[in-house]
Write an enzyme that holds these catalytic residues in place. Structure first.
Site: not given
Lengths: 452, 80
Positions: A159, A204, A237, A289, A293
């Site tokens: 990453k 994972i 999502k 993470e 917000r």
């Protein structure tokens, strides 16, 4: 310090949500808008509005100077950034406060710390929160990276330190692939983000996405239990729930305690969400993470706890201490949210902006539809495809699923294509009904179940 | 010799370059082959390459870089 006039530096359904919450607290609202949003619902509902530029977000909703100048012009004394756009831009938070205004969110320094993936991992480790096995920090030496990857075991994710939203991620299945991809990832990160820093994490394979909602007032922090957001497409999502029904009680307690511990360790102020991966097989969880917000899926948490998170975050920004003690926050029933997007599920989820001809909104107990839509409105092509969120609550997951199916049946949006049919198919799927899913479930499911 | 127009299949924002730090796909006066990309349209945060169905010379861009476009709007004229 009580707010008099809250400027909303966002658009769409979240702007509408913030207008309503502020109104209930007796705060005047000023909605900024681009030329494409002059007729938007948020503009209609807010007390005042100011145009801040052309349709392209870079020239309007991401234009810090235009937003601050709108605040000066209208006498706003506070700014709510919503989600996306400038919500996690530390320089924006600093600029708002330097202009003498209240930022509804954490301090710029907190956003900066938690926005740096490596620094956030280090903060988590320091607070005793487990992170995905990986490099302890950024790695700049290819030889050291080679050794680290070998130690972690394959597959691993490479990453970019400065990446986010799924960008700049590569999967290496073995050592040879790793040695080939690691320099590529670094070069790409350098070109895309101006920082070639990379880090590596164990992949994972069958994990659930579990996240904990917290509120902090700068001193104290409390949690509002978890949400499960394992149903994703391209790392976005699609369907979210609270609570995660398959999570054992002792794991839930540990996750919530870990989230509060990390929030406290950084003296967190405002609403925040800590994202974790959870492995059913090993019962291990790993911090990913922290989002600094309010999140799209906050309503499922509001349904199961009865707390209005947007109102509470405004109160905290006004300098009020947290009104809730942990023992006042209880988990009750089950809530599910479906994101209704302007996309064609029968055509590769092709974006489908356009004009809304007719709109029928579902109702009844335990049904909520947070939306930017009204009959006759136009959905512009310049922003994300979220039209609204259908959220249902009932006393059990099984009855919530039944209520969801009915509400989806009632929901009618004509004039453009939406993802309603995807949710209707998911709501009756055996695996979904059994909560038998993981973060890659939906993409595999879509291959087996093409939507017509 | 007739000029042919390449239309945007979707509404959104038109870009002349594949990425901000890369050169434009095509300049006026350049040769294009059928199937080649002439620009990019961003719609709801997803990017679609716009390809020409005809070969020829790029006569004129009808839309500026980063300008909003409607579905069916002509983007470029190809002199074939």
């Amino acid at each position: 310090m009580a707010m008099g006039n809250l400027l909303i530096a966002n658009r769409g359904e979240i702007a509408v949500r913030i207008v309503r919450a502020a109104r209930e607290l007796g705060i005047r609202t000023t909605q900024v808008y681009s030329q494409a949003d002059a007729d938007s619902l948020a503009v209609k509902l807010a007390d005042g509005s100011v145009e801040i530029g052309p349709p392209a977000a870079a020239k309007s909703y991401l234009n810090i100077e235009a937003i601050l100048s709108a605040a000066r012009e209208t006498g706003a004394d506070a700014v709510h950034p919503g989600y996306g756009f400038l919500a996690e831009n530390a320089d924006f938070a600093d600029a708002v406060e330097s202009a003498g205004l209240t930022f509804v969110g954490p301090r710029g320094a907190t956003i900066r710390l938690l926005g740096d993936k490596v620094a956030a991992r280090e903060a988590a480790a320091k607070a005793g929160v487990p992170t995905v096995p990986g490099s302890p920090g950024r790695i700049d030496d290819p030889a050291a990276a080679h050794e680290l990857a070998k130690g972690i075991g394959f597959p691993v994710l490479i990453k970019a330190t400065a990446g986010g939203g799924g960008r700049g991620i590569r999967v290496a299945n073995d050592q040879a692939e790793f040695d080939r991809l690691a320099p590529q990832a670094s070069a790409e990160a350098k070109s895309a983000f101006g920082d070639g820093g990379i880090y590596i994490e164990k992949l994972i394979e069958k994990a659930r996405h579990i996240e904990i909602q917290i509120l902090g007032d700068g001193e104290r922090a409390v949690h509002f239990f978890e949400r499960e957001c394992s149903l994703q497409r391209r790392r976005q999502k699609v369907w979210e729930e609270a609570p995660a029904v398959t999570l054992p009680g002792d794991i839930r307690r540990k996750l919530c305690a870990a989230a509060v511990s990390l929030a406290r360790s950084v003296n967190y102020r405002g609403a925040g969400t800590l994202e974790f991966l959870y492995d059913d097989a090993t019962k291990e969880f790993y911090f990913l993470e922290m989002n600094t917000r309010i999140q799209v899926e906050h309503p499922v948490t509001e349904f199961i706890t009865g707390v209005d998170l947007v109102r509470e975050m405004i109160r905290i920004a006004q300098g009020e201490p947290l009104r809730l003690r942990q023992e006042d926050i209880h988990l009750n029933g089950h809530a599910i949210e479906c994101r209704i997007n302007a996309e064609d599920p029968a055509n590769g989820f092709m974006p489908a902006p356009g004009a809304i001809e007719a709109l029928m909104v579902p109702g009844g107990p335990g049904v909520r539809f947070d939306t930017l839509l009204y009959p006759g409105c136009t959905v512009p092509p310049f922003y994300d495809s979220l039209l609204g969120k259908l959220i249902v609550w009932d006393d059990s997951r099984e009855s919530a699923l039944r209520r969801l199916a009915g509400a989806l049946e009632e929901l009618e949006i004509s004039g453009l294509k939406t993802t309603k049919s995807l949710h209707q198919a998911l709501a009756v799927d055996e695996d979904v009904r059994a909560a038998n899913f993981h973060t890659r479930f939906l993409e595999q499911w879509l291959e087996r179940n093409p939507l017509s | 010799m007739a000029n042919k127009q390449v239309l945007s299949p979707v509404p959104g924002t038109f870009y002349r370059k594949p990425a901000p730090d890369q050169p434009p796909y095509k300049e006026e006066g350049d040769q294009v082959a059928a199937g080649e990309a002439i620009g990019l349209v961003e719609v709801m945060k997803s990017f679609h390459e716009i390809k020409t169905d005809f070969s020829g010379t790029v006569a004129k861009f009808l839309v500026d870089n980063e300008d909003p476009v409607m579905a069916g709007q002509p983007l470029v004229e190809i002199d074939g």
